[in-house]
Motif scaffolding. Structure first.
Motif, PDB file in Angstrom:
ATOM      1  N   TYR A 133     103.915  38.080  99.281  1.00 56.86           N
ATOM      2  CA  TYR A 133     105.292  37.914  98.837  1.00 56.86           C
ATOM      3  C   TYR A 133     106.251  38.000 100.031  1.00 56.86           C
ATOM      4  O   TYR A 133     107.267  37.300 100.078  1.00 56.86           O
ATOM      5  CB  TYR A 133     105.635  38.984  97.793  1.00 56.86           C
ATOM      6  CG  TYR A 133     106.932  38.762  97.052  1.00 56.86           C
ATOM      7  CD1 TYR A 133     107.141  37.610  96.292  1.00 56.86           C
ATOM      8  CD2 TYR A 133     107.956  39.705  97.094  1.00 56.86           C
ATOM      9  CE1 TYR A 133     108.326  37.414  95.600  1.00 56.86           C
ATOM     10  CE2 TYR A 133     109.136  39.514  96.408  1.00 56.86           C
ATOM     11  CZ  TYR A 133     109.322  38.369  95.664  1.00 56.86           C
ATOM     12  OH  TYR A 133     110.497  38.176  94.983  1.00 56.86           O
ATOM     13  N   LEU A 134     105.919  38.837 101.012  1.00 62.54           N
ATOM     14  CA  LEU A 134     106.740  38.947 102.212  1.00 62.54           C
ATOM     15  C   LEU A 134     106.770  37.615 102.960  1.00 62.54           C
ATOM     16  O   LEU A 134     107.839  37.173 103.422  1.00 62.54           O
ATOM     17  CB  LEU A 134     106.192  40.042 103.121  1.00 62.54           C
ATOM     18  CG  LEU A 134     106.997  40.343 104.392  1.00 62.54           C
ATOM     19  CD1 LEU A 134     108.356  40.934 104.053  1.00 62.54           C
ATOM     20  CD2 LEU A 134     106.215  41.303 105.305  1.00 62.54           C
ATOM     21  N   VAL A 135     105.644  36.966 103.086  1.00 62.73           N
ATOM     22  CA  VAL A 135     105.597  35.649 103.727  1.00 62.73           C
ATOM     23  C   VAL A 135     106.496  34.675 102.978  1.00 62.73           C
ATOM     24  O   VAL A 135     107.291  33.923 103.581  1.00 62.73           O
ATOM     25  CB  VAL A 135     104.155  35.118 103.766  1.00 62.73           C
ATOM     26  CG1 VAL A 135     104.131  33.689 104.304  1.00 62.73           C
ATOM     27  CG2 VAL A 135     103.264  36.015 104.605  1.00 62.73           C
ATOM     28  N   GLU A 136     106.400  34.670 101.669  1.00 61.20           N
ATOM     29  CA  GLU A 136     107.201  33.748 100.862  1.00 61.20           C
ATOM     30  C   GLU A 136     108.692  34.023 101.022  1.00 61.20           C
ATOM     31  O   GLU A 136     109.500  33.089 101.096  1.00 61.20           O
ATOM     32  CB  GLU A 136     106.774  33.845  99.397  1.00 61.20           C
ATOM     33  CG  GLU A 136     105.358  33.331  99.160  1.00 61.20           C
ATOM     34  CD  GLU A 136     104.825  33.664  97.775  1.00 61.20           C
ATOM     35  OE1 GLU A 136     105.487  34.456  97.061  1.00 61.20           O
ATOM     36  OE2 GLU A 136     103.749  33.152  97.414  1.00 61.20           O
ATOM     37  N   SER A 642     107.077  53.601  87.988  1.00 58.80           N
ATOM     38  CA  SER A 642     105.963  52.902  88.625  1.00 58.80           C
ATOM     39  C   SER A 642     106.106  51.391  88.553  1.00 58.80           C
ATOM     40  O   SER A 642     105.724  50.684  89.492  1.00 58.80           O
ATOM     41  CB  SER A 642     104.636  53.330  87.983  1.00 58.80           C
ATOM     42  OG  SER A 642     104.587  52.951  86.616  1.00 58.80           O
ATOM     43  N   ARG A 643     106.684  50.880  87.463  1.00 58.44           N
ATOM     44  CA  ARG A 643     106.693  49.433  87.268  1.00 58.44           C
ATOM     45  C   ARG A 643     107.988  48.759  87.708  1.00 58.44           C
ATOM     46  O   ARG A 643     107.997  47.535  87.899  1.00 58.44           O
ATOM     47  CB  ARG A 643     106.394  49.101  85.802  1.00 58.44           C
ATOM     48  CG  ARG A 643     105.071  49.685  85.334  1.00 58.44           C
ATOM     49  CD  ARG A 643     104.586  49.105  84.052  1.00 58.44           C
ATOM     50  NE  ARG A 643     103.361  49.765  83.605  1.00 58.44           N
ATOM     51  CZ  ARG A 643     102.528  49.269  82.714  1.00 58.44           C
ATOM     52  NH1 ARG A 643     102.764  48.101  82.162  1.00 58.44           N
ATOM     53  NH2 ARG A 643     101.451  49.946  82.356  1.00 58.44           N
ATOM     54  N   LEU A 644     109.065  49.545  87.860  1.00 54.90           N
ATOM     55  CA  LEU A 644     110.342  48.936  88.241  1.00 54.90           C
ATOM     56  C   LEU A 644     110.954  49.601  89.470  1.00 54.90           C
ATOM     57  O   LEU A 644     111.108  48.979  90.506  1.00 54.90           O
ATOM     58  CB  LEU A 644     111.305  48.952  87.051  1.00 54.90           C
ATOM     59  CG  LEU A 644     110.930  47.952  85.947  1.00 54.90           C
ATOM     60  CD1 LEU A 644     111.673  48.227  84.657  1.00 54.90           C
ATOM     61  CD2 LEU A 644     111.201  46.524  86.412  1.00 54.90           C
ATOM     62  N   LEU A 645     111.305  50.880  89.383  1.00 58.25           N
ATOM     63  CA  LEU A 645     111.900  51.542  90.545  1.00 58.25           C
ATOM     64  C   LEU A 645     110.950  51.552  91.726  1.00 58.25           C
ATOM     65  O   LEU A 645     111.351  51.309  92.873  1.00 58.25           O
ATOM     66  CB  LEU A 645     112.292  52.979  90.190  1.00 58.25           C
ATOM     67  CG  LEU A 645     113.351  53.183  89.104  1.00 58.25           C
ATOM     68  CD1 LEU A 645     113.581  54.672  88.879  1.00 58.25           C
ATOM     69  CD2 LEU A 645     114.650  52.490  89.467  1.00 58.25           C
ATOM     70  N   GLY A 646     109.703  51.841  91.480  1.00 56.95           N
ATOM     71  CA  GLY A 646     108.743  52.061  92.557  1.00 56.95           C
ATOM     72  C   GLY A 646     108.398  50.832  93.363  1.00 56.95           C
ATOM     73  O   GLY A 646     107.981  50.950  94.512  1.00 56.95           O
ATOM     74  N   VAL A 647     108.577  49.637  92.793  1.00 59.71           N
ATOM     75  CA  VAL A 647     108.167  48.438  93.515  1.00 59.71           C
ATOM     76  C   VAL A 647     109.266  47.917  94.428  1.00 59.71           C
ATOM     77  O   VAL A 647     109.023  46.996  95.226  1.00 59.71           O
ATOM     78  CB  VAL A 647     107.724  47.322  92.545  1.00 59.71           C
ATOM     79  CG1 VAL A 647     106.562  47.796  91.688  1.00 59.71           C
ATOM     80  CG2 VAL A 647     108.878  46.840  91.665  1.00 59.71           C
ATOM     81  N   GLY A 648     110.484  48.500  94.362  1.00 58.70           N
ATOM     82  CA  GLY A 648     111.561  48.016  95.209  1.00 58.70           C
ATOM     83  C   GLY A 648     111.726  46.523  95.060  1.00 58.70           C
ATOM     84  O   GLY A 648     111.791  45.991  93.950  1.00 58.70           O
ATOM     85  N   GLY A 649     111.755  45.829  96.204  1.00 58.48           N
ATOM     86  CA  GLY A 649     111.863  44.371  96.170  1.00 58.48           C
ATOM     87  C   GLY A 649     110.565  43.668  96.471  1.00 58.48           C
ATOM     88  O   GLY A 649     110.556  42.486  96.849  1.00 58.48           O
ATOM     89  N   SER A 650     109.430  44.366  96.304  1.00 60.97           N
ATOM     90  CA  SER A 650     108.144  43.844  96.762  1.00 60.97           C
ATOM     91  C   SER A 650     107.465  42.894  95.797  1.00 60.97           C
ATOM     92  O   SER A 650     106.344  42.454  96.050  1.00 60.97           O
ATOM     93  CB  SER A 650     107.185  45.011  97.068  1.00 60.97           C
ATOM     94  OG  SER A 650     106.863  45.718  95.873  1.00 60.97           O
ATOM     95  N   THR A 651     108.125  42.583  94.693  1.00 61.82           N
ATOM     96  CA  THR A 651     107.551  41.635  93.744  1.00 61.82           C
ATOM     97  C   THR A 651     108.680  40.927  93.028  1.00 61.82           C
ATOM     98  O   THR A 651     109.842  41.362  93.078  1.00 61.82           O
ATOM     99  CB  THR A 651     106.636  42.354  92.735  1.00 61.82           C
ATOM    100  OG1 THR A 651     105.924  41.390  91.956  1.00 61.82           O
ATOM    101  CG2 THR A 651     107.436  43.233  91.785  1.00 61.82           C
ATOM    102  N   ASP A 652     108.389  39.844  92.377  1.00 59.06           N
ATOM    103  CA  ASP A 652     109.396  39.133  91.604  1.00 59.06           C
ATOM    104  C   ASP A 652     109.948  40.066  90.525  1.00 59.06           C
ATOM    105  O   ASP A 652     109.183  40.631  89.734  1.00 59.06           O
ATOM    106  CB  ASP A 652     108.792  37.892  90.953  1.00 59.06           C
ATOM    107  CG  ASP A 652     109.782  37.185  90.058  1.00 59.06           C
ATOM    108  OD1 ASP A 652     109.747  37.418  88.833  1.00 59.06           O
ATOM    109  OD2 ASP A 652     110.609  36.430  90.581  1.00 59.06           O
ATOM    110  N   PRO A 653     111.263  40.272  90.466  1.00 59.58           N
ATOM    111  CA  PRO A 653     111.806  41.289  89.559  1.00 59.58           C
ATOM    112  C   PRO A 653     111.582  40.982  88.082  1.00 59.58           C
ATOM    113  O   PRO A 653     111.369  41.900  87.283  1.00 59.58           O
ATOM    114  CB  PRO A 653     113.296  41.329  89.911  1.00 59.58           C
ATOM    115  CG  PRO A 653     113.581  40.034  90.581  1.00 59.58           C
ATOM    116  CD  PRO A 653     112.321  39.654  91.294  1.00 59.58           C
TER     117      PRO A 653
END
Length: 678
Positions: A133-136, A642-653
């Motif tokens: 995801y970082l590459v994208e 775990s599923r929202l706060l914890g992922v920060g911006g590391s996945t599609d929201p």
């Protein structure tokens, strides 16, 4: 200056910046050294003779620029919360320099070629989901920044970015100066009729802090409608306060923002055309969850008609009440009569609640209490740790088992050196790449009482504290590998979602019962007042929704103009845009008019002010989920964490939201909340 406190990572707990050592003189050399270092690091990545890989290109870019990043986080918090002549001058000097620095990286064709090479093989490179995801994200951001343009277009783009950085910085400084200058001076205490003793004392203290030996000062907050309008009994004083609020940035002179608004909008439109978009809104929204201006317009227009219908019904009732007092009703009177009608209809007097909202109790037994129950985190004040201002308090945050989470800093009070509004800033961004913890700041603008007097919050200020703390939780609890994804580094039209969800705990019975205690008697807020407060939920949503939609509409209108469109008059453009949307309501002015609309002309929400209600769809749907699943429980908090706060911006929201909710968000809970469903 040979060295500065920014040269190496801080050795203080949680890498808290060494504020006791930092002076205004350190910022400029640290920025210059940081830019030089970053340029050298990026050049080494660009010129690497080895084929481009994730590690030598994308991860290397994440590792680059640490000195610049350290000083920027500290400086921009300082310049917004405790500015000085030195920081103001430096910010204006730095704006075009930093824009040029970023352009030198984002528009580098050779570097973009390496990023593209990694992007093309991302599916076969053995990357984990976050790395892929970082590459994208890098490829998308460089593409939208203009990395693929020809040399002539890049040259013009650099000029536009430099000029815009100067203009938006100047807009913010003009607004701060004009807001301070227009603060209302009151000579006769009788003109403060309706204010509480604490509010009068705060107005006297504000005068004293300005060097006045007599009289009172009513400071202005950022939105059009000033909080004290709810209480001021004298119509002429309400009118003076509203007039001061609405004229900000539009008086001839050094702080006039009208020409800046026109030039910023025009240059943003030209830049968008260079990048291949019809408008600045289209360019911005291409990299948000909304995707297109039409999607935003569709939502705003769907809500506008029922909102204005409700506002008209509310206005009719308030006009009758004002007429009975011999008052010719205007926008300045709306908050006052709205509060009186609320008290009459629901037996709710929000002013009578202030003794139950002592600030420290709200913080510890409300805001912190809810977070502990949900996420198991604990808060301990650290007076041994020095913040950037004497009013800013530092708290250590730990897990239930004592393991470290980060630091939370609260800067509660207004001052002339602080910009208006309320916000969260990171000072250290959590990431595993450098093993950095999280250090976050909440800034509010609560009037400071005289020494020895309690700080009593209004209902709205309590709500704001819960809201901003939601942003702080996002920064504290995210656990990501790469700095780009830390905490609130998410799409703009998603970032308000966690903070809006956190507002729900303000009135949650278990939480409210724990903090709403009379500061003198120790008695809990009477149950009848709590019941009345809950019964009034949704009251006056016609006004609240209409003033918000008017501001969001103005933002979209300014940023949907084409590069060749001629706009010569700010007031006329506003009037026409609101009329076209059916929102030109004299008694319901926009929450922000253009000349003091800091969110979009200096605050990074350009073409993005719709984000609040866009995120509120997710928020309202999430609140419904908490109600369906037992509310304030550790199990629910852990799932949300775990599923929202914890992922920060590391996945599609939106994918993250589906993972939490099990489906996409439904709009019906929002419509019901704002009384727009009938």
């Amino acid at each position: 200056m040979d060295s500065t406190p920014f040269d190496t990572p801080s050795t203080l707990p949680y890498r808290l910046p060494p504020f006791a050592e930092i002076t205004d003189e350190h910022y400029r050399p640290a920025f210059l050294a940081g830019m030089r270092e970053h340029e050298s690091e990026v050049a080494a990545i660009r010129d690497d003779p080895e084929p481009a890989t994730f590690q030598n290109t994308i991860a290397a870019l994440e590792r680059a620029g640490r000195l610049l990043h350290r000083v920027a986080l500290v400086f921009y918090n300082k310049s917004s919360s405790d500015s000085s002549e030195a920081t103001n001058a430096l910010e204006e000097e730095l704006a075009p320099m930093l824009a040029a620095h970023e352009d030198a990286i984002r528009l580098d064709a050779k570097l973009f070629h390496r990023i593209t090479a990694v992007w093309e093989i991302r599916d076969d490179a053995g990357l984990d989901d976050e790395a892929k995801y970082l590459v994208e994200r890098y490829h998308t951001e460089f593409t939208l920044a203009g990395a693929g343009l020809g040399d002539d277009d890049k040259s013009r783009l650099r000029d536009l970015n430099a000029r815009l950085s100067t203009l938006t910085t100047r807009f913010e400084k003009n607004l701060l100066a004009d807001t301070n200058d227009l603060a209302l001076t009151i000579d006769d205490v009788a003109d403060l009729e309706g204010l509480s003793e604490g509010e009068v004392a705060a107005a006297r203290e504000a005068a004293r802090m300005r060097g006045l030996t007599e009289g009172f000062v009513l400071s202005l907050v950022l939105p059009t409608s000033q909080p004290l309008l709810k209480s001021l009994a004298r119509p002429e004083v309400r009118e003076r306060l509203m007039a001061a609020s609405r004229i900000r940035g539009s008086r001839p002179g050094d702080t006039d923002n009208r020409a800046l608004v026109l030039e910023i909008a025009r240059l943003r439109a030209e830049r968008a055309r260079l990048l291949g978009f019809d408008s600045h809104a289209a360019a911005v929204l291409a990299d948000q969850t909304a995707k297109t201006p039409d999607a935003v317009s569709s939502m705003l227009s769907r809500l506008s008609a029922p909102a204005t219908r409700n506002a008209a019904a509310e206005q009719s009732v308030l006009e009758d009440a004002a007429r009975a007092d011999g008052v010719s009703f205007s926008a300045a009177d709306w908050p006052y009569y709205e509060e009186r009608q609320r008290a009459k209809q629901f037996s709710v007097d929000t002013a009578a609640m202030k003794p139950y909202f002592e600030a420290d109790r709200v913080l510890r037994d409300g805001v912190f209490f809810a977070a502990t129950r949900l996420y198991g985190i604990r808060f301990t004040e650290r007076p041994d740790l020095v913040a950037y201002h004497p009013d800013a308090r530092v708290f250590e945050v730990t897990e239930d088992d004592g393991s470290p989470v980060g630091l939370y800093i609260l800067d509660l009070y207004t001052r002339d050196s602080k910009r208006g509004g309320a916000w969260m800033n990171p000072l250290v961004e959590q990431n595993a790449l450098f093993d950095d913890p999280a250090v976050v700041v909440n800034n509010l603008n609560v009037p400071k009482p005289p020494a020895g007097s309690p700080t009593l919050l209004s209902y709205d200020e309590v709500n704001t504290l819960f809201h901003e703390f939601g942003h702080a939780l996002h920064g504290l609890l995210a656990r990501v590998t790469y700095p780009k994804f830390s905490g609130t580094n998410v799409f703009r039209d998603f970032v308000e979602f966690p903070s809006q969800v956190n507002e729900m705990w303000m009135l949650w019975p278990e939480v409210l019962d724990n903090y709403a205690v009379h500061y003198e008697t120790g008695e809990r807020m009477p149950q009848e007042l709590v019941d009345a407060l809950n019964a009034s939920t949704g009251y006056a949503e016609g006004f609240a929704t209409s003033e918000y939609l008017a501001a969001a509409t103005l933002d979209q209108a300014w940023h949907r103009i084409g590069a060749d469109d001629e706009v010569g008059d700010v007031a006329g453009f506003e009037r026409d845009a609101l009329a076209a949307a059916g929102l030109n309501l004299p008694a319901v002015p926009p929450r922000y008019s253009s000349t003091y609309f800091a969110h979009v002309f200096s605050g990074g929400y350009d073409a993005g002010y719709y984000s609040y209600i866009w995120s509120e769809v997710l928020d309202a749907d999430t609140v419904e989920w908490f109600h369906e699943n037992g509310g304030l429980t550790r199990e629910n908090g852990d799932r949300f964490r775990s599923r929202l706060l914890g992922v920060g911006g590391s996945t599609d929201p939106l994918a993250a939201y589906r993972g939490f909710r099990g489906r996409d968000a439904a709009i019906e809970p929002l419509l019901k909340r704002r009384n727009l469903d009938s």
